[in-house]
Scaffold this motif. Structure first.
Motif, short mmCIF file in Angstrom:
data_model
loop_
_atom_site.label_atom_id
_atom_site.label_comp_id
_atom_site.label_asym_id
_atom_site.label_seq_id
_atom_site.Cartn_x
_atom_site.Cartn_y
_atom_site.Cartn_z
N SER A 80 0.82 -1.20 0.00
CA SER A 80 0.00 0.00 0.00
C SER A 80 0.86 1.26 0.00
CB SER A 80 -0.93 -0.02 1.22
OG SER A 80 -1.69 1.15 1.28
N ILE A 81 1.88 1.28 0.86
CA ILE A 81 2.77 2.44 0.95
C ILE A 81 3.47 2.67 -0.38
CG2 ILE A 81 4.89 3.31 2.04
CD1 ILE A 81 3.95 1.80 4.60
N GLN A 82 3.83 1.59 -1.05
CA GLN A 82 4.53 1.70 -2.33
C GLN A 82 3.60 2.01 -3.50
OE1 GLN A 82 6.81 -1.91 -2.63
NE2 GLN A 82 7.84 -1.52 -0.70
N GLY A 83 2.30 2.01 -3.25
CA GLY A 83 1.36 2.47 -4.27
C GLY A 83 0.62 1.40 -5.03
N SER A 84 0.78 0.13 -4.68
CA SER A 84 0.09 -0.90 -5.45
C SER A 84 -1.38 -1.07 -5.03
CB SER A 84 0.83 -2.24 -5.35
OG SER A 84 0.78 -2.73 -4.03
N ILE A 103 -2.12 6.59 4.60
CA ILE A 103 -3.42 6.87 5.20
C ILE A 103 -3.20 8.01 6.19
CG2 ILE A 103 -5.29 5.95 6.62
CD1 ILE A 103 -4.39 3.14 5.53
N ARG A 104 -3.74 9.16 5.86
CA ARG A 104 -3.41 10.35 6.64
C ARG A 104 -3.86 10.27 8.09
NH1 ARG A 104 -7.40 15.07 5.13
NH2 ARG A 104 -9.27 13.84 4.89
N ALA A 105 -4.95 9.60 8.37
CA ALA A 105 -5.40 9.49 9.77
C ALA A 105 -4.37 8.78 10.62
CB ALA A 105 -6.74 8.76 9.83
N LEU A 106 -3.75 7.76 10.06
CA LEU A 106 -2.74 7.01 10.81
C LEU A 106 -1.54 7.89 11.16
CD1 LEU A 106 -2.08 4.15 11.84
CD2 LEU A 106 -0.86 3.80 9.72
N LEU A 107 -1.10 8.71 10.21
CA LEU A 107 0.03 9.59 10.46
C LEU A 107 -0.36 10.72 11.43
CD1 LEU A 107 1.40 9.88 6.83
CD2 LEU A 107 2.01 8.23 8.60
#
Length: 150
Positions: free
Chosen positions: A33-37, A61-65
């Protein structure tokens, strides 16, 4: 009862050692997910300059950050003076470029992996990166990382 049964203390001890050694069963999905797949599940893309002046993308995922850092919270959920969000005025997904020569894509990748729970603070700090990690920890107000690097 019989001699083959483990005591409750033995079971707790075994359970702790197994769980501490067990890998995150979702780590591959999260890394992809982080890598964009798996873009449909992310809502922010960070474009970060690497050491070769090329951009690396991190789909997050902006909420997580935002849960881990007040800086990410302000950056990703900005509000006006009344506390109203202006999310509807932003493109979707949100794209944020980070142009900071001290915060390279390799350091940002470590931060993201840490905030996603894919690694531990102690496992990412090396003699080669401790200064840049400390810089990033201060920039994003990540106190645990600041204490470990400082």
């Amino acid at each position: 009862q019989n001699g083959t049964c483990a005591s409750d203390d033995d079971k707790k001890s075994q359970s702790k050692s197994v769980s501490s050694k067990a890998a995150n069963p979702f780590s591959e999905t999260i890394e992809n997910s982080i890598q964009g797949s798996q873009r449909r599940f992310t809502d922010v893309i960070f474009k970060v300059l690497d050491d070769n002046s090329k951009y690396s993308e991190f789909h997050c995922i902006r909420a997580l950050l935002a849960m881990h850092s007040s800086v990410f919270a302000s950056m990703l959920y900005d509000t006006n003076d009344n506390g109203d969000s202006h999310e509807h005025d932003k493109p979707w997904p949100l794209i944020i470029e980070i142009k900071d020569r001290f915060l390279t894509s390799s350091i940002f990748a470590l931060l993201i992996r840490l905030l996603y729970g894919l690694t531990t603070v102690d496992s990412i700090i090396t003699e080669q990166n401790v200064t840049r990690l400390l810089y990033a920890a201060v920039q994003y107000k990540l106190e645990i990382l600041q204490r470990k690097c400082g």
